[in-house]
Design a protein around this motif. Structure first.
Motif, short mmCIF file in Angstrom:
data_model
loop_
_atom_site.label_atom_id
_atom_site.label_comp_id
_atom_site.label_asym_id
_atom_site.label_seq_id
_atom_site.Cartn_x
_atom_site.Cartn_y
_atom_site.Cartn_z
N VAL A 286 0.86 -1.19 0.00
CA VAL A 286 0.00 0.00 0.00
C VAL A 286 0.89 1.24 0.00
N GLY A 287 0.56 2.18 -0.87
CA GLY A 287 1.32 3.42 -0.92
C GLY A 287 0.58 4.49 -1.68
N ALA A 288 1.20 5.66 -1.76
CA ALA A 288 0.62 6.78 -2.51
C ALA A 288 1.02 6.66 -3.97
N GLN A 289 0.09 6.99 -4.85
CA GLN A 289 0.36 6.95 -6.29
C GLN A 289 1.54 7.87 -6.61
N GLY A 290 2.49 7.31 -7.35
CA GLY A 290 3.66 8.09 -7.71
C GLY A 290 4.74 8.11 -6.65
N GLY A 291 4.51 7.46 -5.52
CA GLY A 291 5.49 7.41 -4.45
C GLY A 291 5.82 5.98 -4.09
N GLY A 292 6.64 5.80 -3.08
CA GLY A 292 7.01 4.46 -2.64
C GLY A 292 5.93 3.82 -1.79
N ASN A 293 6.14 2.55 -1.46
CA ASN A 293 5.20 1.83 -0.63
C ASN A 293 5.30 2.29 0.82
N LEU A 294 4.13 2.50 1.42
CA LEU A 294 4.05 2.78 2.84
C LEU A 294 4.01 1.49 3.65
N VAL A 295 3.36 0.49 3.07
CA VAL A 295 3.19 -0.83 3.70
C VAL A 295 3.57 -1.88 2.67
N GLU A 296 4.29 -2.91 3.08
CA GLU A 296 4.69 -3.96 2.15
C GLU A 296 4.37 -5.34 2.74
N GLY A 297 3.81 -6.20 1.87
CA GLY A 297 3.59 -7.60 2.23
C GLY A 297 2.61 -7.82 3.36
N LEU A 298 1.61 -6.95 3.48
CA LEU A 298 0.64 -7.07 4.58
C LEU A 298 -0.35 -8.19 4.26
N GLU A 299 -0.51 -9.13 5.19
CA GLU A 299 -1.36 -10.29 5.00
C GLU A 299 -2.63 -10.19 5.84
N PHE A 300 -3.71 -10.79 5.33
CA PHE A 300 -4.96 -10.92 6.10
C PHE A 300 -4.69 -11.82 7.30
N PRO A 301 -5.20 -11.49 8.49
CA PRO A 301 -6.02 -10.34 8.88
C PRO A 301 -5.23 -9.34 9.72
#
Length: 232
Positions: free
Chosen positions: A118-133
């Motif tokens: 998860v991240g901002a468009q045009g920027g780097g990822n804020l969150v990486e590899g986040l799994e449910f739940p």
């Protein structure tokens, strides 16, 4: 402080009980609802969730250990259909961010979606590899308006785009990714978590329910925003 989140896309409306007492304004709660915080005594508290109008057997029951001065979210996650419906307890951190920043965490509550970045468009990822739940760590970002992208982890494949997400300075947010990837119902529920709470004056358990009612009626002021976006 404790709040309840109905995050199961195939579960019916529910009634919420705290220590076997109904929470008056959390009856018939529909999917996608995240309640305001309720002040509760520290210690072990029992939360039961029933299908609305049916108290014969809880669909979820959890004993939640609450530390004094801490904030928590109890989420109903998973699916009724495959028996994976359960309670997930998230410890919240509503410490104000520094300077002109906002603080944000992401909660992955979509049962059929794989790990995500998860991240901002045009920027780097804020969150990486986040799994449910699971929930991500909190991150501080400059206040502003962003287009948020949710991607399949490790790829550029955008599963969900949420434009015009306004993050205000000094506010703590949670972004709940909910719905199902399979049927294109993925949504994001963005909550403002660090809102001022009323002075409860040392509530007894009965007073907790009264305060819950007052807080529920101030839900609009709590800044609960439902941002619905189709799969891109």
């Amino acid at each position: 402080m404790l709040r309840v989140a109905h995050l199961s896309p195939d579960a019916p409306n529910v009634d919420v009980y705290l220590n076997d007492e109904p929470v008056a304004e959390l009856q018939g709660v529909p999917y996608g609802t995240i309640s305001p915080y309720l002040p509760v005594p520290a210690g072990t508290q029992n939360v039961k969730v029933y299908a609305a109008g049916d108290t014969s057997e809880p669909v979820i029951e959890a004993d939640v250990d609450l530390a004094a001065g801490a904030d928590y979210t109890v989420g109903a996650v998973g699916l009724v259909e495959d028996g994976s419906l359960t309670a997930q307890v998230y410890q919240d951190d509503n410490t104000p961010p520094a300077g002109d920043n906002a603080r944000l965490r992401v909660v992955h509550a979509s049962p059929d979606a794989g790990p995500v970045d998860v991240g901002a468009q045009g920027g780097g990822n804020l969150v990486e590899g986040l799994e449910f739940p699971n929930a991500s760590d909190y991150a501080e970002v400059p206040a502003g308006t962003y287009t948020i992208e949710v991607k399949a982890a490790g790829t550029d494949q955008v599963a969900l785009t949420v434009p015009d997400v306004a993050l205000n300075a000094g506010v703590v947010y949670s972004a709940f990714a909910v719905g199902l990837a399979e049927d294109g119902s993925l949504d994001v529920i963005l909550t403002e978590d660090s809102m001022a709470m009323p002075d409860t004056g040392g509530l007894s358990p009965g007073g907790v329910l009264l305060a819950g009612s007052l807080l529920f009626f101030s839900a609009a002021a709590a800044g609960i925003l439902l941002l619905r976006r189709r799969l891109t």
